[in-house]
Scaffold this motif. Structure first.
Motif, PDB file in Angstrom:
ATOM      1  N   UNK A   1       9.094   6.941   3.427  1.00 18.33           N
ATOM      2  CA  UNK A   1       7.864   8.044   3.828  1.00 18.33           C
ATOM      3  C   UNK A   1       6.940   8.570   2.798  1.00 18.33           C
ATOM      4  N   UNK A   2       5.692   8.512   2.854  1.00 18.97           N
ATOM      5  CA  UNK A   2       4.891   9.109   1.876  1.00 18.97           C
ATOM      6  C   UNK A   2       5.047  10.508   1.791  1.00 18.97           C
ATOM      7  N   UNK A   3       5.163  11.203   0.617  1.00 18.98           N
ATOM      8  CA  UNK A   3       5.485  12.264   0.231  1.00 18.98           C
ATOM      9  C   UNK A   3       4.073  13.193   0.851  1.00 18.98           C
ATOM     10  N   UNK A   4       2.894  12.686   1.005  1.00 19.05           N
ATOM     11  CA  UNK A   4       1.950  13.340   1.350  1.00 19.05           C
ATOM     12  C   UNK A   4       1.841  13.770   2.822  1.00 19.05           C
ATOM     13  N   UNK A   5       2.599  13.034   3.663  1.00 21.27           N
ATOM     14  CA  UNK A   5       2.591  13.276   5.039  1.00 21.27           C
ATOM     15  C   UNK A   5       3.554  14.312   5.487  1.00 21.27           C
ATOM     16  N   UNK A   6       4.355  14.882   4.583  1.00 18.07           N
ATOM     17  CA  UNK A   6       5.419  15.948   4.785  1.00 18.07           C
ATOM     18  C   UNK A   6       5.414  16.913   3.781  1.00 18.07           C
TER      19      UNK A   6
ATOM     20  N   UNK B   1       0.838  -1.196  -0.038  1.00 21.59           N
ATOM     21  CA  UNK B   1       0.076  -0.187  -0.035  1.00 21.59           C
ATOM     22  C   UNK B   1       0.818   1.143   0.092  1.00 21.59           C
ATOM     23  N   UNK B   2       2.348   1.024   0.146  1.00 20.93           N
ATOM     24  CA  UNK B   2       3.034   2.343   0.181  1.00 20.93           C
ATOM     25  C   UNK B   2       4.038   2.107  -0.947  1.00 20.93           C
ATOM     26  N   UNK B   3       3.511   2.696  -2.332  1.00 25.51           N
ATOM     27  CA  UNK B   3       4.399   2.396  -3.635  1.00 25.51           C
ATOM     28  C   UNK B   3       4.464   3.591  -4.159  1.00 25.51           C
ATOM     29  N   UNK B   4       3.731   4.820  -4.188  1.00 27.03           N
ATOM     30  CA  UNK B   4       3.859   5.733  -5.025  1.00 27.03           C
ATOM     31  C   UNK B   4       4.382   6.932  -4.228  1.00 27.03           C
ATOM     32  N   UNK B   5       4.918   7.877  -4.882  1.00 27.67           N
ATOM     33  CA  UNK B   5       5.289   9.322  -4.172  1.00 27.67           C
ATOM     34  C   UNK B   5       6.066   8.771  -2.848  1.00 27.67           C
TER      35      UNK B   5
END
Length: 215
Positions: A109-114, A86-90
């Protein structure tokens, strides 16, 4: 932090001149009350740094990071070492070499969280050579955000990680600084002054303590 030092003295095990085992209360079995106090102390030390996110590395950093984030009233993010379906993009990624395990992990780390507006507090359980903290800081930099500080539960100050991070300009706060593990003894030092070892006894309180554990 006296409570943490007492835990190390009473429940830690010295495996070698470089390795301290604290799986009784920190990185396998976890003492919840200790983690509450650890979180409060991190929050106190970074209360003026306008922290918006806490970032750590799975899995041993999650407990102290969670308690610090709770006290600061901000979200906590943990970088993954393992691939996830579930953690593959961006993804923001960095390579981190573990001297203990003698292996390199790609952390992500998913980019959407930083976000670029974030002031990030990095939390980890141990500081030895500084590679994990540097990897996390590089992820923060990739996001365009700022590393406001680095909080460490236990720093092995006889290794070069603390000096490396501080020389790079990071604010580093360690709750327990270990000056030496030589001879199966834990010797604590205090930040900003030259440690003067004394023999620890149950009825004596000192800023620098030495005791044999794990014999």
């Amino acid at each position: 932090m006296e409570l943490l030092q007492q835990k190390i003295l009473n429940e830690g095990t010295v495996l070698s001149d470089h390795v301290l085992k604290v799986d009784a209360f920190l990185n396998h079995q976890i003492d919840p009350q200790l983690m509450v106090e650890v979180g409060k102390e991190f929050a106190r030390r970074f209360q003026n740094d306008r922290i918006t996110k806490v970032l750590t590395l799975e899995s041993s950093g999650i407990a102290p990071a969670m308690m610090a984030a709770l006290e600061l009233g901000v979200p906590v993010i943990f970088a993954r070492k393992r691939k996830s379906l579930t953690l593959v993009n961006d993804l923001l990624t960095a390579s981190v070499y573990s001297f203990t395990k003698k292996e390199t992990n790609e952390i992500s780390v998913s980019q959407k969280f930083l976000e670029p507006t974030d002031n990030v507090l990095i939390i980890d359980d141990f500081l030895a050579n500084g590679q994990a903290a540097l990897g996390l800081a590089s992820i923060v930099e990739l996001a365009g955000a700022k590393t406001a500080g680095i909080g460490i539960v236990i720093e092995k100050s006889f290794q070069n990680g603390g000096k490396l991070l501080r020389n790079k300009g990071f604010k580093v706060e360690s709750l327990a600084r270990i000056q030496s593990l030589e001879g199966g003894k834990v010797t604590f030092g205090t930040e900003g002054q030259v440690p003067r070892p004394t023999i620890y006894s149950q009825n004596q309180e000192t800023s620098v303590q030495e005791v044999g554990v794990g014999r």
